[in-house]
Scaffold this motif. Sequence first.
Motif, PDB file in Angstrom:
ATOM      1  N   TYR A  39       0.824  -1.201   0.000  1.00 49.48           N
ATOM      2  CA  TYR A  39       0.000   0.000   0.000  1.00 49.48           C
ATOM      3  C   TYR A  39       0.862   1.256   0.000  1.00 49.48           C
ATOM      4  CZ  TYR A  39      -3.902  -3.071   0.849  1.00 49.48           C
ATOM      5  OH  TYR A  39      -4.833  -4.071   0.724  1.00 49.48           O
ATOM      6  N   ILE A  40       0.394   2.273  -0.716  1.00 52.62           N
ATOM      7  CA  ILE A  40       1.104   3.541  -0.833  1.00 52.62           C
ATOM      8  C   ILE A  40       0.764   4.427   0.358  1.00 52.62           C
ATOM      9  CG2 ILE A  40       1.309   5.662  -2.200  1.00 52.62           C
ATOM     10  CD1 ILE A  40       0.785   3.896  -4.701  1.00 52.62           C
ATOM     11  N   ALA A  41       1.795   4.938   1.028  1.00 53.97           N
ATOM     12  CA  ALA A  41       1.618   5.845   2.165  1.00 53.97           C
ATOM     13  C   ALA A  41       1.642   7.304   1.725  1.00 53.97           C
ATOM     14  CB  ALA A  41       2.708   5.597   3.214  1.00 53.97           C
ATOM     15  N   GLY A  58      -3.336   4.244  -2.573  1.00 49.68           N
ATOM     16  CA  GLY A  58      -3.160   3.376  -3.732  1.00 49.68           C
ATOM     17  C   GLY A  58      -2.309   2.185  -3.346  1.00 49.68           C
ATOM     18  N   GLY A  59      -1.991   1.366  -4.327  1.00 49.33           N
ATOM     19  CA  GLY A  59      -1.165   0.219  -4.011  1.00 49.33           C
ATOM     20  C   GLY A  59      -0.673  -0.528  -5.228  1.00 49.33           C
ATOM     21  N   ASP A  60       0.144  -1.532  -4.943  1.00 41.39           N
ATOM     22  CA  ASP A  60       0.728  -2.407  -5.958  1.00 41.39           C
ATOM     23  C   ASP A  60       0.279  -3.830  -5.653  1.00 41.39           C
ATOM     24  OD1 ASP A  60       2.254  -3.815  -7.789  1.00 41.39           O
ATOM     25  OD2 ASP A  60       4.184  -3.251  -6.925  1.00 41.39           O
ATOM     26  N   TRP A  61      -0.440  -4.422  -6.588  1.00 41.63           N
ATOM     27  CA  TRP A  61      -0.905  -5.796  -6.472  1.00 41.63           C
ATOM     28  C   TRP A  61       0.007  -6.662  -7.347  1.00 41.63           C
ATOM     29  CZ3 TRP A  61      -3.640  -1.444  -6.074  1.00 41.63           C
ATOM     30  CH2 TRP A  61      -4.493  -1.323  -4.987  1.00 41.63           C
ATOM     31  N   SER A  62       1.228  -6.863  -6.882  1.00 41.07           N
ATOM     32  CA  SER A  62       2.253  -7.515  -7.698  1.00 41.07           C
ATOM     33  C   SER A  62       2.163  -9.033  -7.624  1.00 41.07           C
ATOM     34  CB  SER A  62       3.647  -7.042  -7.281  1.00 41.07           C
ATOM     35  OG  SER A  62       3.894  -7.344  -5.931  1.00 41.07           O
ATOM     36  N   GLU A  63       2.749  -9.663  -8.637  1.00 41.89           N
ATOM     37  CA  GLU A  63       2.843 -11.122  -8.710  1.00 41.89           C
ATOM     38  C   GLU A  63       4.308 -11.498  -8.796  1.00 41.89           C
ATOM     39  OE1 GLU A  63       0.283 -13.099 -11.529  1.00 41.89           O
ATOM     40  OE2 GLU A  63      -0.984 -11.314 -11.626  1.00 41.89           O
ATOM     41  N   LEU A  64       4.684 -12.498  -8.014  1.00 43.32           N
ATOM     42  CA  LEU A  64       6.075 -12.930  -7.967  1.00 43.32           C
ATOM     43  C   LEU A  64       6.289 -14.171  -8.814  1.00 43.32           C
ATOM     44  CD1 LEU A  64       6.747 -12.558  -4.152  1.00 43.32           C
ATOM     45  CD2 LEU A  64       7.132 -10.893  -5.973  1.00 43.32           C
ATOM     46  N   GLY A  65       7.481 -14.273  -9.352  1.00 47.13           N
ATOM     47  CA  GLY A  65       7.869 -15.445 -10.124  1.00 47.13           C
ATOM     48  C   GLY A  65       9.366 -15.663  -9.996  1.00 47.13           C
ATOM     49  N   ARG A  66       9.857 -16.649 -10.705  1.00 46.85           N
ATOM     50  CA  ARG A  66      11.285 -16.971 -10.651  1.00 46.85           C
ATOM     51  C   ARG A  66      11.736 -17.305 -12.066  1.00 46.85           C
ATOM     52  NH1 ARG A  66      14.474 -16.126  -6.990  1.00 46.85           N
ATOM     53  NH2 ARG A  66      12.868 -16.466  -5.458  1.00 46.85           N
ATOM     54  N   GLY A  67      12.844 -16.671 -12.472  1.00 45.80           N
ATOM     55  CA  GLY A  67      13.420 -16.950 -13.776  1.00 45.80           C
ATOM     56  C   GLY A  67      14.204 -18.248 -13.761  1.00 45.80           C
ATOM     57  N   ASP A  77       1.641  -4.082 -10.813  1.00 44.58           N
ATOM     58  CA  ASP A  77       0.267  -3.666 -11.119  1.00 44.58           C
ATOM     59  C   ASP A  77      -0.138  -2.594 -10.107  1.00 44.58           C
ATOM     60  OD1 ASP A  77      -2.417  -3.396 -11.711  1.00 44.58           O
ATOM     61  OD2 ASP A  77      -2.979  -5.393 -11.030  1.00 44.58           O
ATOM     62  N   VAL A  78       0.147  -1.327 -10.423  1.00 41.51           N
ATOM     63  CA  VAL A  78      -0.063  -0.223  -9.487  1.00 41.51           C
ATOM     64  C   VAL A  78      -1.240   0.637  -9.922  1.00 41.51           C
ATOM     65  CG1 VAL A  78       0.970   1.889  -8.541  1.00 41.51           C
ATOM     66  CG2 VAL A  78       2.355  -0.167  -8.810  1.00 41.51           C
ATOM     67  N   ARG A  79      -2.005   1.061  -8.928  1.00 47.05           N
ATOM     68  CA  ARG A  79      -3.081   2.039  -9.123  1.00 47.05           C
ATOM     69  C   ARG A  79      -2.911   3.110  -8.057  1.00 47.05           C
ATOM     70  NH1 ARG A  79      -6.469  -3.129  -8.682  1.00 47.05           N
ATOM     71  NH2 ARG A  79      -5.233  -4.200 -10.220  1.00 47.05           N
ATOM     72  N   SER A  80      -2.920   4.377  -8.483  1.00 50.04           N
ATOM     73  CA  SER A  80      -2.687   5.463  -7.529  1.00 50.04           C
ATOM     74  C   SER A  80      -3.387   6.726  -7.983  1.00 50.04           C
ATOM     75  CB  SER A  80      -1.183   5.718  -7.388  1.00 50.04           C
ATOM     76  OG  SER A  80      -0.613   6.104  -8.630  1.00 50.04           O
ATOM     77  N   VAL A  81      -3.486   7.689  -7.056  1.00 54.87           N
ATOM     78  CA  VAL A  81      -4.023   9.007  -7.375  1.00 54.87           C
ATOM     79  C   VAL A  81      -2.953  10.030  -7.035  1.00 54.87           C
ATOM     80  CG1 VAL A  81      -5.818  10.717  -6.890  1.00 54.87           C
ATOM     81  CG2 VAL A  81      -6.400   8.272  -6.934  1.00 54.87           C
ATOM     82  N   GLY A  87      -3.880  21.445  -7.515  1.00 56.92           N
ATOM     83  CA  GLY A  87      -5.142  20.818  -7.139  1.00 56.92           C
ATOM     84  C   GLY A  87      -5.781  19.844  -8.101  1.00 56.92           C
ATOM     85  N   ALA A  88      -5.180  19.570  -9.248  1.00 58.49           N
ATOM     86  CA  ALA A  88      -5.764  18.600 -10.185  1.00 58.49           C
ATOM     87  C   ALA A  88      -5.561  17.178  -9.668  1.00 58.49           C
ATOM     88  CB  ALA A  88      -5.118  18.748 -11.560  1.00 58.49           C
ATOM     89  N   LEU A  89      -6.597  16.350  -9.791  1.00 53.10           N
ATOM     90  CA  LEU A  89      -6.489  14.938  -9.439  1.00 53.10           C
ATOM     91  C   LEU A  89      -6.224  14.135 -10.701  1.00 53.10           C
ATOM     92  CD1 LEU A  89      -9.351  14.572  -6.831  1.00 53.10           C
ATOM     93  CD2 LEU A  89      -6.887  14.769  -6.417  1.00 53.10           C
ATOM     94  N   ILE A  90      -5.253  13.237 -10.621  1.00 59.71           N
ATOM     95  CA  ILE A  90      -4.828  12.438 -11.772  1.00 59.71           C
ATOM     96  C   ILE A  90      -4.768  10.981 -11.338  1.00 59.71           C
ATOM     97  CG2 ILE A  90      -3.020  12.083 -13.491  1.00 59.71           C
ATOM     98  CD1 ILE A  90      -2.112  15.059 -12.635  1.00 59.71           C
ATOM     99  N   TYR A  91      -5.543  10.140 -12.017  1.00 50.13           N
ATOM    100  CA  TYR A  91      -5.524   8.708 -11.748  1.00 50.13           C
ATOM    101  C   TYR A  91      -4.383   8.116 -12.569  1.00 50.13           C
ATOM    102  CZ  TYR A  91      -7.198   3.843 -11.689  1.00 50.13           C
ATOM    103  OH  TYR A  91      -7.314   2.483 -11.541  1.00 50.13           O
ATOM    104  N   VAL A  92      -3.474   7.426 -11.914  1.00 47.66           N
ATOM    105  CA  VAL A  92      -2.294   6.885 -12.582  1.00 47.66           C
ATOM    106  C   VAL A  92      -2.243   5.381 -12.321  1.00 47.66           C
ATOM    107  CG1 VAL A  92       0.213   7.005 -12.809  1.00 47.66           C
ATOM    108  CG2 VAL A  92      -1.080   9.059 -12.203  1.00 47.66           C
TER     109      VAL A  92
END
Length: 164
Positions: A39-41, A58-67, A77-81, A87-92
């Motif tokens: 989670y983003i602080a 916002g936060g990062d819903w990441s998936e782990l793997g191994r090469g 996989d991040v979603r944030s504001v 004062g403009a709000l931007i969804y990123v």
Amino acid sequence: MGEASAGAVWPLCTVDIRLDDDAPLPLGQTPWRNRRVSYIAGGTIDGERLRGEVLAGGGDWSELGRGQDGAALTLIDVRSVWKSHDGALIYVTYAGRLVIPPAVLADFRDPQRVETLDEGAYYFRIQPTFETADPRYDWLNAVVAVGYGRRTARGVRYRVFGLA
């Protein structure tokens, strides 16, 4: 965007994101994936045309793997504001890849040593997408962007570039 010529890459901003102290929360290996959530602080945005703050929540819903070579692989996989200085709000949102070779994995995971790692010691790339209703920042709705990531002791730092 008119200042950039076709094929040009231009600096958009530097973003410093602080993660919650308990990040990441490892959910573990489910029947579908090995997911963890960070989670983003909060954070800061600094650029010529875009500056302000990354809002908490916002936060990062990441998936782990191994090469095959033992590298730690992460699908980002991040979603944030973001809130601009005026004062403009931007969804990123952004997807990306993080590849950490076995030789640097211990240093990467250690907040005391991660910032001493050379940026070239691991691969950390993102592709942010911007969405805003604010007419002052409508130009962001049309930007294709890429970013280089770097882990910090408290989160991540991205250098984000627009592509003309």
